[in-house]
Motif scaffolding. Structure first.
Motif, PDB file in Angstrom:
ATOM      1  N   TYR A  67     -24.308 -33.045  20.611  1.00 19.90           N
ATOM      2  CA  TYR A  67     -23.832 -33.424  21.945  1.00 19.90           C
ATOM      3  C   TYR A  67     -22.411 -33.949  21.851  1.00 19.90           C
ATOM      4  O   TYR A  67     -22.063 -34.695  20.930  1.00 19.90           O
ATOM      5  CB  TYR A  67     -24.721 -34.493  22.582  1.00 19.90           C
ATOM      6  CG  TYR A  67     -24.293 -34.817  24.007  1.00 19.90           C
ATOM      7  CD1 TYR A  67     -24.657 -33.992  25.056  1.00 19.90           C
ATOM      8  CD2 TYR A  67     -23.481 -35.923  24.272  1.00 19.90           C
ATOM      9  CE1 TYR A  67     -24.244 -34.262  26.355  1.00 19.90           C
ATOM     10  CE2 TYR A  67     -23.055 -36.203  25.564  1.00 19.90           C
ATOM     11  CZ  TYR A  67     -23.439 -35.368  26.602  1.00 19.90           C
ATOM     12  OH  TYR A  67     -23.007 -35.626  27.875  1.00 19.90           O
ATOM     13  N   TYR A  68     -21.606 -33.546  22.822  1.00 19.15           N
ATOM     14  CA  TYR A  68     -20.218 -34.007  22.921  1.00 19.15           C
ATOM     15  C   TYR A  68     -19.827 -33.912  24.386  1.00 19.15           C
ATOM     16  O   TYR A  68     -20.021 -32.867  25.024  1.00 19.15           O
ATOM     17  CB  TYR A  68     -19.311 -33.117  22.078  1.00 19.15           C
ATOM     18  CG  TYR A  68     -17.824 -33.439  22.126  1.00 19.15           C
ATOM     19  CD1 TYR A  68     -17.189 -34.053  21.060  1.00 19.15           C
ATOM     20  CD2 TYR A  68     -17.044 -33.082  23.234  1.00 19.15           C
ATOM     21  CE1 TYR A  68     -15.828 -34.332  21.080  1.00 19.15           C
ATOM     22  CE2 TYR A  68     -15.685 -33.361  23.268  1.00 19.15           C
ATOM     23  CZ  TYR A  68     -15.087 -33.978  22.195  1.00 19.15           C
ATOM     24  OH  TYR A  68     -13.729 -34.247  22.225  1.00 19.15           O
ATOM     25  N   HIS A  69     -19.304 -34.989  24.907  1.00 24.29           N
ATOM     26  CA  HIS A  69     -18.772 -34.930  26.269  1.00 24.29           C
ATOM     27  C   HIS A  69     -17.635 -35.923  26.404  1.00 24.29           C
ATOM     28  O   HIS A  69     -17.761 -37.097  26.059  1.00 24.29           O
ATOM     29  CB  HIS A  69     -19.834 -35.239  27.322  1.00 24.29           C
ATOM     30  CG  HIS A  69     -19.316 -35.006  28.722  1.00 24.29           C
ATOM     31  ND1 HIS A  69     -19.431 -33.785  29.358  1.00 24.29           N
ATOM     32  CD2 HIS A  69     -18.630 -35.817  29.573  1.00 24.29           C
ATOM     33  CE1 HIS A  69     -18.860 -33.858  30.548  1.00 24.29           C
ATOM     34  NE2 HIS A  69     -18.359 -35.073  30.695  1.00 24.29           N
ATOM     35  N   ALA A 127     -17.491 -26.036  22.806  1.00 24.03           N
ATOM     36  CA  ALA A 127     -16.080 -25.956  23.181  1.00 24.03           C
ATOM     37  C   ALA A 127     -15.236 -26.872  22.305  1.00 24.03           C
ATOM     38  O   ALA A 127     -14.114 -26.512  21.912  1.00 24.03           O
ATOM     39  CB  ALA A 127     -15.911 -26.318  24.652  1.00 24.03           C
ATOM     40  N   ALA A 128     -15.755 -28.056  21.986  1.00 18.82           N
ATOM     41  CA  ALA A 128     -15.006 -28.993  21.148  1.00 18.82           C
ATOM     42  C   ALA A 128     -14.830 -28.442  19.740  1.00 18.82           C
ATOM     43  O   ALA A 128     -13.754 -28.569  19.135  1.00 18.82           O
ATOM     44  CB  ALA A 128     -15.717 -30.342  21.109  1.00 18.82           C
ATOM     45  N   ALA A 181     -22.240 -32.417  31.165  1.00 22.09           N
ATOM     46  CA  ALA A 181     -22.396 -31.137  30.474  1.00 22.09           C
ATOM     47  C   ALA A 181     -22.056 -31.282  29.000  1.00 22.09           C
ATOM     48  O   ALA A 181     -21.127 -32.005  28.624  1.00 22.09           O
ATOM     49  CB  ALA A 181     -21.506 -30.085  31.122  1.00 22.09           C
ATOM     50  N   ASN A 182     -22.811 -30.599  28.159  1.00 23.64           N
ATOM     51  CA  ASN A 182     -22.576 -30.642  26.715  1.00 23.64           C
ATOM     52  C   ASN A 182     -21.385 -29.759  26.369  1.00 23.64           C
ATOM     53  O   ASN A 182     -21.423 -28.538  26.567  1.00 23.64           O
ATOM     54  CB  ASN A 182     -23.832 -30.166  25.977  1.00 23.64           C
ATOM     55  CG  ASN A 182     -23.752 -30.438  24.481  1.00 23.64           C
ATOM     56  OD1 ASN A 182     -22.701 -30.798  23.971  1.00 23.64           O
ATOM     57  ND2 ASN A 182     -24.870 -30.280  23.796  1.00 23.64           N
ATOM     58  N   GLN A 183     -20.347 -30.374  25.851  1.00 20.54           N
ATOM     59  CA  GLN A 183     -19.110 -29.655  25.503  1.00 20.54           C
ATOM     60  C   GLN A 183     -18.994 -29.409  24.002  1.00 20.54           C
ATOM     61  O   GLN A 183     -17.908 -29.121  23.497  1.00 20.54           O
ATOM     62  CB  GLN A 183     -17.900 -30.473  25.977  1.00 20.54           C
ATOM     63  CG  GLN A 183     -17.890 -30.804  27.453  1.00 20.54           C
ATOM     64  CD  GLN A 183     -16.890 -31.908  27.792  1.00 20.54           C
ATOM     65  OE1 GLN A 183     -16.301 -32.533  26.908  1.00 20.54           O
ATOM     66  NE2 GLN A 183     -16.700 -32.159  29.082  1.00 20.54           N
ATOM     67  N   SER A 212     -11.835 -33.275  33.699  1.00 22.91           N
ATOM     68  CA  SER A 212     -12.888 -32.541  34.415  1.00 22.91           C
ATOM     69  C   SER A 212     -13.800 -33.457  35.219  1.00 22.91           C
ATOM     70  O   SER A 212     -14.420 -33.025  36.172  1.00 22.91           O
ATOM     71  CB  SER A 212     -13.722 -31.734  33.420  1.00 22.91           C
ATOM     72  OG  SER A 212     -14.362 -32.599  32.495  1.00 22.91           O
ATOM     73  N   SER A 259     -19.843 -35.384  35.449  1.00 31.48           N
ATOM     74  CA  SER A 259     -20.585 -34.352  34.725  1.00 31.48           C
ATOM     75  C   SER A 259     -21.079 -34.892  33.388  1.00 31.48           C
ATOM     76  O   SER A 259     -20.445 -35.747  32.782  1.00 31.48           O
ATOM     77  CB  SER A 259     -19.671 -33.148  34.486  1.00 31.48           C
ATOM     78  OG  SER A 259     -20.262 -32.247  33.583  1.00 31.48           O
TER      79      SER A 259
END
Length: 364
Positions: A261-263, A285-286, A280-282, A268, A278
């Motif tokens: 998990y990263y947010h 993308a990270a 959302a799990n980034q 955004s 949000s």
């Protein structure tokens, strides 16, 4: 660079394989162990010389780097001797089991023109690199808290397999010093300098060991962030390690070596008050933004050239060789290894005294 491995046990075999996987930049020259049969067996596997003492190794002009893979309480003795003999040194975790021993290594490195590095291979995992970079770049805002969780199982036969295991004299501790140190190291790398700790520790599920198999602690860091440590080898059948990092603009979770998990609020999340933003799990993308494909998180036993395989230590050994070439410190210096060791020693001291311990009082 020609290497010698001191200690032909489990981790010594990993060191030997790691060195051989890096040919031609690295070459294993000799393996030493106080048990002649063990030294000869590992040396024969790699077609190199065997020795029965570190003194034999340090007298050789064809050895540039010595790796220390002996029981934990003997690490400083070997490292200091090697540095004083003009060899570079790689020290398996922990740096040693006492802060006085750690100081001896630091002093030996300072008086030599050699480089020493402490093994902490999980700092090199893509997940760890991404989270560390995010913390340093402020992508999670102010860091407020973190957790280091290690819920493992070690059977009684594991502790009975070596007379040094589970002893204060040579193992230096149990679930934290031997196993949980990697997870604790990542938490301190992310959250910064630990300043105070309050802890409890006990042996709850094993016999014939002197050290803890379960420990919990709360930690205060110099930044004001708070942390929780939970380490045990009494959690059957054994689960994964986890590191959580939380800030007022983002969070991350590393499970084993994976960024699960990263947010980061970034641009955004226009309104993240009261959880309105949000979540959302980034993570993917990270990783991609940092140049890591998701598949790059698979670390162990990746094939390399000449039929050799990489190990969990390979990336860190490459960093060490690069550091020597570039005349810079490696990522995990003796000072960094000392910081993690100090936190663990603080946890043990707090558990012993049943009160809070300031880390600076241990490091004076």
């Amino acid at each position: 660079m020609r290497f010698a491995v001191i200690g032909a046990g489990v981790i010594g075999r990993t060191h030997a394989q790691t060195i051989q996987s890096l040919q031609p930049r690295a070459e294993l020259a000799v393996v030493a162990d106080v048990v002649p049969e063990r030294a000869q067996e590992l040396a024969s596997q790699h077609g190199v010389d065997a020795a029965n003492s570190i003194e034999e190794v340090l007298g050789r002009s064809d050895v540039d780097v010595v790796t220390i893979a002996t029981p934990s309480g003997l690490h400083a003795d070997g490292a200091v001797a090697a540095l004083d003999a003009g060899k570079h040194v790689i020290i398996e975790k922990p740096l040693d089991i006492t802060l006085d021993a750690a100081k001896r290594v630091l002093e030996a490195e300072k008086r030599s023109d050699r480089t020493a590095m402490v093994v902490s291979q999980h700092r090199y995992d893509p997940a760890s690199q991404v989270v560390h970079q995010a913390v340093r770049q402020g992508k999670f805002g102010r860091i407020t808290s973190g957790n280091a969780i290690m819920s493992w199982w070690r059977s009684q036969s594991y502790y009975d397999s070596g007379d040094w295991r589970g002893t204060w004299e040579l193992d230096g501790g149990g679930a934290l010093m031997n196993q949980g140190i990697h997870t604790i190291d990542l938490m301190t790398w992310f959250l910064g300098e630990p300043v105070e700790v309050y802890a409890w520790a006990d042996c709850l599920a094993h016999e014939r060991i002197e050290v803890e198999d379960t420990a919990v602690a709360t930690v205060r860091f110099a930044s004001g962030a708070l942390g929780v440590v939970h380490g045990t080898t009494a959690a059957y059948p054994g689960l994964t390690t986890k590191v959580h990092v939380h800030g007022d603009q983002g969070s991350a979770v590393i499970d084993a070596t994976k960024l699960t998990y990263y947010h980061s609020a970034g641009d955004s999340d226009e309104d993240y008050a009261y959880g309105a933003g949000s979540s959302a799990n980034q993570a993917e993308a990270a990783l991609a933004a940092a140049g890591f494909a998701p598949a790059a998180e698979k670390k162990d036993e990746e094939p390399t050239v000449a039929g050799l395989t990489a190990t969990s230590h390979t990336t860190q050994f490459v960093d060490f060789l690069d550091a020597l070439d570039d005349k810079r410190p490696p990522l995990v210096t003796v000072a960094e290894g000392t910081k993690t060791l100090a936190l663990i020693r603080g946890i043990y001291e707090s558990a012993r005294t049943k009160g809070p311990i300031r880390i600076e009082e241990l490091t004076r």
